[in-house]
Scaffold this motif. Structure first.
Motif, mmCIF file in Angstrom:
data_model
loop_
_atom_site.group_PDB
_atom_site.id
_atom_site.type_symbol
_atom_site.label_atom_id
_atom_site.label_comp_id
_atom_site.label_asym_id
_atom_site.label_seq_id
_atom_site.Cartn_x
_atom_site.Cartn_y
_atom_site.Cartn_z
ATOM 1 N N ALA A 3 0.663 -1.210 -0.022
ATOM 2 C CA ALA A 3 0.081 -0.084 -0.193
ATOM 3 C C ALA A 3 0.801 1.339 0.087
ATOM 4 N N ALA A 4 0.500 2.404 -0.660
ATOM 5 C CA ALA A 4 1.279 3.529 -0.954
ATOM 6 C C ALA A 4 0.191 4.573 -1.045
ATOM 7 N N GLY A 5 1.015 5.761 -0.790
ATOM 8 C CA GLY A 5 -0.131 7.108 -1.138
ATOM 9 C C GLY A 5 0.925 7.995 -1.990
ATOM 10 N N LEU A 6 1.671 7.376 -3.041
ATOM 11 C CA LEU A 6 2.424 8.152 -3.801
ATOM 12 C C LEU A 6 1.883 8.806 -4.822
ATOM 13 N N HIS A 7 2.428 9.882 -5.614
ATOM 14 C CA HIS A 7 2.073 10.242 -6.858
ATOM 15 C C HIS A 7 2.011 9.262 -7.843
ATOM 16 N N ASN A 8 3.207 8.583 -7.952
ATOM 17 C CA ASN A 8 3.217 7.565 -8.943
ATOM 18 C C ASN A 8 2.831 6.445 -8.309
ATOM 19 N N ARG A 9 2.002 5.515 -9.456
ATOM 20 C CA ARG A 9 1.372 4.473 -8.727
ATOM 21 C C ARG A 9 2.163 3.082 -8.783
ATOM 22 N N LEU A 10 2.140 2.224 -7.608
ATOM 23 C CA LEU A 10 2.504 0.859 -7.703
ATOM 24 C C LEU A 10 2.144 0.246 -8.922
ATOM 25 N N VAL A 11 0.773 0.146 -9.309
ATOM 26 C CA VAL A 11 0.385 -0.472 -10.394
ATOM 27 C C VAL A 11 0.965 -0.311 -11.581
ATOM 28 N N ASP A 12 1.489 0.892 -12.018
ATOM 29 C CA ASP A 12 2.092 1.447 -13.160
ATOM 30 C C ASP A 12 3.752 1.006 -13.176
ATOM 31 N N VAL A 13 4.132 0.380 -12.133
ATOM 32 C CA VAL A 13 5.512 -0.475 -12.189
ATOM 33 C C VAL A 13 5.319 -1.935 -12.601
ATOM 34 N N PRO A 14 5.810 -1.996 -13.948
ATOM 35 C CA PRO A 14 5.518 -3.409 -14.432
ATOM 36 C C PRO A 14 6.029 -4.693 -13.796
ATOM 37 N N VAL A 15 7.217 -4.770 -12.970
ATOM 38 C CA VAL A 15 7.712 -5.708 -12.316
ATOM 39 C C VAL A 15 6.749 -5.824 -11.007
ATOM 40 N N LEU A 16 6.183 -4.923 -10.461
ATOM 41 C CA LEU A 16 5.289 -5.111 -9.355
ATOM 42 C C LEU A 16 3.963 -5.428 -9.806
ATOM 43 N N ALA A 17 3.515 -4.982 -10.766
ATOM 44 C CA ALA A 17 2.090 -5.451 -11.297
ATOM 45 C C ALA A 17 2.152 -6.995 -11.578
ATOM 46 N N GLU A 18 3.223 -7.028 -12.032
ATOM 47 C CA GLU A 18 3.435 -8.624 -12.586
ATOM 48 C C GLU A 18 3.503 -9.535 -11.238
ATOM 49 N N LEU A 19 4.459 -9.370 -10.493
ATOM 50 C CA LEU A 19 4.297 -10.098 -9.015
ATOM 51 C C LEU A 19 3.143 -10.291 -8.321
ATOM 52 N N ALA A 20 2.710 -8.959 -8.335
ATOM 53 C CA ALA A 20 1.282 -9.022 -7.503
ATOM 54 C C ALA A 20 0.145 -9.974 -8.175
ATOM 55 N N GLU A 21 0.182 -10.076 -9.520
ATOM 56 C CA GLU A 21 -0.785 -10.795 -10.165
ATOM 57 C C GLU A 21 -0.208 -12.402 -10.337
ATOM 58 N N LYS A 22 0.784 -12.495 -10.380
ATOM 59 C CA LYS A 22 1.574 -13.909 -10.177
ATOM 60 C C LYS A 22 0.981 -14.578 -8.546
ATOM 61 N N ASN A 23 1.450 -13.683 -7.433
ATOM 62 C CA ASN A 23 1.040 -14.411 -6.304
ATOM 63 C C ASN A 23 -0.134 -13.793 -5.542
ATOM 64 N N GLY A 24 -1.103 -13.417 -6.398
ATOM 65 C CA GLY A 24 -2.483 -13.134 -6.051
ATOM 66 C C GLY A 24 -2.673 -11.820 -4.922
ATOM 67 N N ARG A 25 -1.558 -11.008 -4.880
ATOM 68 C CA ARG A 25 -1.527 -10.097 -4.027
ATOM 69 C C ARG A 25 -2.182 -8.733 -4.577
ATOM 70 N N GLN A 26 -2.550 -7.861 -3.594
ATOM 71 C CA GLN A 26 -3.181 -6.473 -3.958
ATOM 72 C C GLN A 26 -2.335 -5.278 -3.716
ATOM 73 N N LEU A 27 -2.318 -4.403 -4.787
ATOM 74 C CA LEU A 27 -1.620 -3.120 -4.652
ATOM 75 C C LEU A 27 -2.292 -1.880 -4.507
ATOM 76 N N TRP A 28 -2.153 -1.315 -3.235
ATOM 77 C CA TRP A 28 -2.939 -0.278 -3.011
ATOM 78 C C TRP A 28 -2.458 1.086 -3.327
ATOM 79 N N ASP A 29 -2.956 1.869 -4.441
ATOM 80 C CA ASP A 29 -2.589 3.099 -4.560
ATOM 81 C C ASP A 29 -3.451 4.149 -3.936
ATOM 82 N N VAL A 30 -3.375 4.500 -2.778
ATOM 83 C CA VAL A 30 -4.805 5.056 -2.057
ATOM 84 C C VAL A 30 -4.750 6.704 -2.629
#
Lengths: 337, 337
Positions: A97-124
């Motif tokens: 979870a993060a409250g940053l201007h740029n999103r976690l979901v926009d970082v390909p490596v994080l988006a892929e790992l979250a998908e692969k591991n069934g984890r959630q990315l929170w860009d609040v």
């Protein structure tokens, strides 16, 4: 997909250059210590929020479900070091979870790992809810909204302090977060300044729906009706909140509106009148029940004298939530409702 | 990428079930007849905006550069028939422009054809500009903003009528569009109700930048400070506009705020006072210079009497822009500035 960030948290402080850079983690550790298992700091980190230092593995053992990025990323980018740790956290079973201007979901490596591991990315900071336009229909339950003479005058702190005090008294109350730090503290909410403009009031209606008659939603205010950059957000918040009670937040030593050197602060009477009038458009019973002042920059005696003058002028309890707590504000709330 | 929709236009009316469905095309044909080569209607189309019926080929021969979708798509979806025509237009060299809820760029076949043929897709309801937070710094040039007692009371019509009248008098003036129909009419602008809430005022600053001292930006207003769903947009517009002149727009037979059956219209005096106060936050010299009333639902004599009463009450010219034109409003503007 859950609608609440899973707790407890492990707070990621990264390589924060100073304490201020970790102010989000500070807020979470202060208001939800029971929701945090510890802090994760990298070499050279100059911040400390007073929690136990844990590794990712130790955090997981202690029950942590989400790694919360409680620090600003320098220059708005994710360093390779950060990415390695965040990626490893996802593989271990953490949500992020993060409250940053740029999103976690926009970082390909994080988006892929979250998908692969069934984890959630929170860009609040970036709302993803399907919102509707506000309908202005009266809602059950009670609501309080903090409003400001300016931005950054203690609205979130005051609202959280009210929740804490009301819980101490066994009153039913929920803090409703409207900004990223508040959302990370409480695990849910919506960044109202980041929704599409047509949906500001609708977002606040969504955030504070019908509730039990005795229940208070304590809605975190944003901006100020008198701030030339952000007043639209504040106006929409006032209409969407249908507040029964308003608390004015103020910082008495400020020389000009935040970020606008040529704009003076509004007269408090005019500020309160206009906020009240806007609130009454959607709840004719709205009234002010107190004033919360950040007196950190005044000596103790001057602070006391200033608050007394406010109480005389407006016939309302006036407190510094940090110095005196908000007991007087909740007393008045209990008298009035 | 151009920042203005290329004209002239061929107006696509599709299979509009009635004239109302083609109201966007109606607006464009009314205000920019010189910018339209004709209309393209499909079998069964029940609308007619009074332009020559042309095929895509004839439109191209007549010089058209953009096919403008001037009709709502039923149920918010693009039929196969529409897609064939829009796709063929892209292949022939047309850009496409639309003000629909769903975006042209989100239709894969259109996005691909546009890319392949080097054509532009304009989704004017969805801003793509990089915006900044409003800075509130005074700008050169003059600005007029239309404000409303409610939504849909003639703000766009009045603002366009003012531009037309001022051009007749060789005054320097530009209509600044803040909604999708206005943007399609004028070829540029920004849908302020669709920007992220923090940037409402910043969007208006972007839309009406520094200009020559004698030049007027005529800014299309949106919503109403007294509309419980949309007032945030109106407030942000007021602050961002730094208006020298305000014109109130009103519809006197309306029983309640648009879409909100339980919300009465504001008293006009209070409405004007609050709009003026908000405008003066960023331009202390702001003042009202007139009132524009949509009297279509009143008989001629009642309309005249109503406007006279407004003139007496507020000491301002009051006109119905459709019935009487806005000459009196521009007279007052020339007297005052």
């Amino acid at each position: 997909m859950s609608s609440t960030i899973r707790s407890p948290y492990l707070l990621f402080l990264g390589d924060a250059p100073d304490q201020l850079a970790a102010k989000t983690a500070d807020g979470i550790a202060h208001w939800r210590p029971e929701g945090c298992v510890g802090q994760l700091r990298l070499e050279g980190c100059q911040a400390d929020v007073g929690l136990k230092d844990l590794t990712l593995e130790e955090g997981m053992e202690a029950g942590a479900r989400t790694l919360v990025i409680g620090v600003a990323n320098r220059g708005g980018r994710f360093s390779q070091l950060w990415l390695e740790i965040l990626g490893r956290a996802l593989e271990m079973g953490y949500d992020l979870a993060a409250g940053l201007h740029n999103r976690l979901v926009d970082v390909p490596v994080l988006a892929e790992l979250a998908e692969k591991n069934g984890r959630q990315l929170w860009d609040v900071r970036h709302p993803t809810q399907e919102l509707e336009v506000a309908n202005g229909k009266p809602r059950s339950g009670k609501r309080l909204l903090t409003v400001g003479s300016d931005c950054s005058v203690g609205k979130m702190y005051t609202t959280l302090a009210l929740e804490h005090e009301m819980h101490q008294r066994d009153l039913k109350a929920d803090f409703r977060a409207t900004g990223q730090t508040g959302i990370l503290i409480t695990g849910s909410g919506i960044s109202v300044d980041a929704v599409v403009a047509d949906f500001i009031s609708g977002a606040v209606e969504w955030l504070s729906p019908d509730n039990e008659p005795e229940h208070w939603d304590l809605i975190e205010g944003q901006g100020s009706l008198f701030h030339a950059s952000f007043a639209g957000v504040s106006m929409g918040l006032l209409h969407g909140a249908q507040a029964d009670a308003l608390v004015l937040c103020h910082e008495p030593t400020r020389k000009h509106m935040r970020g606008l050197p040529d704009y003076p602060l509004p007269d408090l009477k005019v500020c309160m009148d206009r906020n009240l009038e806007a609130a009454r458009l959607t709840n004719p019973e709205a009234r002010f029940t107190g004033i919360a002042v950040n007196t950190a920059k005044l000596p103790e005696d001057e602070a006391g004298a200033y608050l007394e003058r406010l109480e005389d002028r407006f016939g309302l309890p006036a407190v510094d939530p940090v110095r005196h707590g908000v007991g007087n504000l909740v007393d008045r709330l209990e008298e009035n409702f």
